[in-house]
Design a protein around this motif. Structure first.
Motif, mmCIF file in Angstrom:
data_model
loop_
_atom_site.group_PDB
_atom_site.id
_atom_site.type_symbol
_atom_site.label_atom_id
_atom_site.label_comp_id
_atom_site.label_asym_id
_atom_site.label_seq_id
_atom_site.Cartn_x
_atom_site.Cartn_y
_atom_site.Cartn_z
ATOM 1 N N PHE A 176 4.857 50.065 -26.187
ATOM 2 C CA PHE A 176 4.136 51.375 -26.618
ATOM 3 C C PHE A 176 4.443 51.907 -27.852
ATOM 4 N N GLY A 177 5.679 51.712 -28.343
ATOM 5 C CA GLY A 177 6.051 52.189 -29.750
ATOM 6 C C GLY A 177 5.208 51.385 -30.817
ATOM 7 N N GLY A 178 4.873 50.001 -30.577
ATOM 8 C CA GLY A 178 4.118 49.312 -31.505
ATOM 9 C C GLY A 178 2.809 49.645 -31.561
ATOM 10 N N LEU A 179 2.148 49.911 -30.385
ATOM 11 C CA LEU A 179 0.671 50.835 -30.341
ATOM 12 C C LEU A 179 0.764 52.063 -30.888
ATOM 13 N N THR A 180 1.685 52.501 -30.966
ATOM 14 C CA THR A 180 1.844 54.035 -31.372
ATOM 15 C C THR A 180 1.652 53.970 -32.833
ATOM 16 N N VAL A 181 2.217 53.117 -33.599
ATOM 17 C CA VAL A 181 2.594 52.988 -35.099
ATOM 18 C C VAL A 181 1.274 52.175 -35.364
ATOM 19 N N TRP A 182 0.796 51.261 -34.797
ATOM 20 C CA TRP A 182 -0.257 50.284 -35.173
ATOM 21 C C TRP A 182 -1.631 51.155 -35.236
ATOM 22 N N MET A 184 3.497 58.327 -23.611
ATOM 23 C CA MET A 184 3.186 57.707 -22.080
ATOM 24 C C MET A 184 4.122 57.104 -21.586
ATOM 25 N N LYS A 185 5.160 56.447 -22.473
ATOM 26 C CA LYS A 185 6.038 55.165 -22.137
ATOM 27 C C LYS A 185 6.948 55.911 -20.992
ATOM 28 N N ILE A 211 4.865 55.647 -17.593
ATOM 29 C CA ILE A 211 4.675 54.196 -17.204
ATOM 30 C C ILE A 211 6.099 53.599 -16.792
ATOM 31 N N ILE A 212 7.374 53.850 -17.243
ATOM 32 C CA ILE A 212 8.302 53.439 -16.774
ATOM 33 C C ILE A 212 8.773 53.773 -15.465
ATOM 34 N N TYR A 213 8.764 55.252 -15.294
ATOM 35 C CA TYR A 213 9.307 55.866 -13.878
ATOM 36 C C TYR A 213 8.214 55.598 -12.928
ATOM 37 N N ALA A 214 6.609 55.558 -13.271
ATOM 38 C CA ALA A 214 5.988 55.141 -12.143
ATOM 39 C C ALA A 214 5.984 53.703 -11.697
ATOM 40 N N MET A 215 6.416 52.853 -12.757
ATOM 41 C CA MET A 215 6.486 51.584 -12.162
ATOM 42 C C MET A 215 7.844 51.312 -11.311
ATOM 43 N N PHE A 216 8.976 52.036 -11.867
ATOM 44 C CA PHE A 216 10.226 51.851 -11.105
ATOM 45 C C PHE A 216 9.966 52.470 -9.597
ATOM 46 N N ALA A 217 9.022 53.646 -9.391
ATOM 47 C CA ALA A 217 8.698 54.212 -8.172
ATOM 48 C C ALA A 217 8.016 53.133 -7.384
ATOM 49 N N LEU A 218 6.938 52.374 -8.089
ATOM 50 C CA LEU A 218 6.178 51.421 -7.366
ATOM 51 C C LEU A 218 6.932 50.487 -6.676
ATOM 52 N N LEU A 273 5.196 61.854 -12.966
ATOM 53 C CA LEU A 273 4.269 63.213 -12.856
ATOM 54 C C LEU A 273 4.587 64.276 -14.055
ATOM 55 N N SER A 274 5.955 64.556 -13.948
ATOM 56 C CA SER A 274 6.299 65.584 -14.824
ATOM 57 C C SER A 274 6.344 65.289 -16.537
ATOM 58 N N ASN A 275 6.459 63.925 -16.680
ATOM 59 C CA ASN A 275 6.463 63.665 -18.134
ATOM 60 C C ASN A 275 4.816 63.566 -18.396
ATOM 61 N N GLU A 276 3.992 63.156 -17.628
ATOM 62 C CA GLU A 276 2.691 63.565 -17.623
ATOM 63 C C GLU A 276 2.148 64.792 -17.921
#
Length: 199
Positions: free
Chosen positions: A83-89, A98-99, A102-109, A153-156
């Motif tokens: 996601f850092g690479g996409l941000t710069v590119w 969004m990172k 994604i991280i917290y949602a993936m851990f929850a899932l 959800l909070s980050n989003e």
């Protein structure tokens, strides 16, 4: 590689140092923009470009010193790079914001999938750190899966509805404090379900 103990202060510096440096650099440069190769970049983008290799370097040093990285550290590093690479590119700060979602949602899932199978995958990751009875692991996993969902959800909501300044403060201070506070509030669970209860 054999696992080795690393001084807790050094470990904390390697894990949190890049995040704190990101915050300091952002506060210092947030109102600036830079033209590189004919393209204008906001300070947030260039700081992200520096953060990604710094994070990778710190995780590399931690791996060399300790002989291992946790699965969560590996997943986090991969997402930082992607996601850092996409941000710069793409010159678009939304990807980096969004990172955490994604991280917290993936851990929850992942934790939720384990619970559906009647297993605590949190125990698989952290068993050596906290020896608990199975009931304790299952309860802690349920609570943490729900908590990760709330963080996602909070980050989003923060990055979509508030300013970049607010998001940087939220990411740097609120999210780590929330994680710390969560585990502090589980003290009774640890005491009740601990395998090695004091006499």
């Amino acid at each position: 590689m054999q696992e080795r103990n690393v001084h807790p202060g050094l470990k904390l510096a390697l894990e949190l140092g890049p995040v704190l440096l990101f915050f300091v650099a952002y506060v210092w440069l947030r109102d600036d923009s830079f033209v590189i190769g004919g393209t204008e970049y906001e300070a947030f983008i260039l700081i992200t470009a520096a953060f990604v290799p710094l994070m990778a370097a710190c995780m590399g040093v931690l791996w060399l010193l300790s002989g291992r990285l946790s699965r969560m550290q590996v997943v986090t590093l991969v997402l930082v790079v992607v996601f850092g690479g996409l941000t710069v590119w793409l010159n678009d700060e939304r990807f980096f914001k969004m990172k955490p979602t994604i991280i917290y949602a993936m851990f929850a899932l992942v934790l939720g999938l384990g619970l559906l199978r009647g297993e605590s995958w949190l125990q698989f990751v952290m068993d050596g750190m906290m020896p608990l009875q199975r009931e304790g692991w299952m309860l802690l996993t349920k609570r943490l899966a729900l908590f990760f969902g709330v963080l996602a959800l909070s980050n989003e909501l923060v990055w979509r509805l508030m300013s970049t300044d607010a998001w940087v403060n939220f990411k740097t201070f609120v999210l780590p404090a929330a994680l710390f506070g969560f585990f502090m509030t589980q003290a009774k669970l640890f005491e009740r379900y601990s395998i090695d209860k004091p006499e």
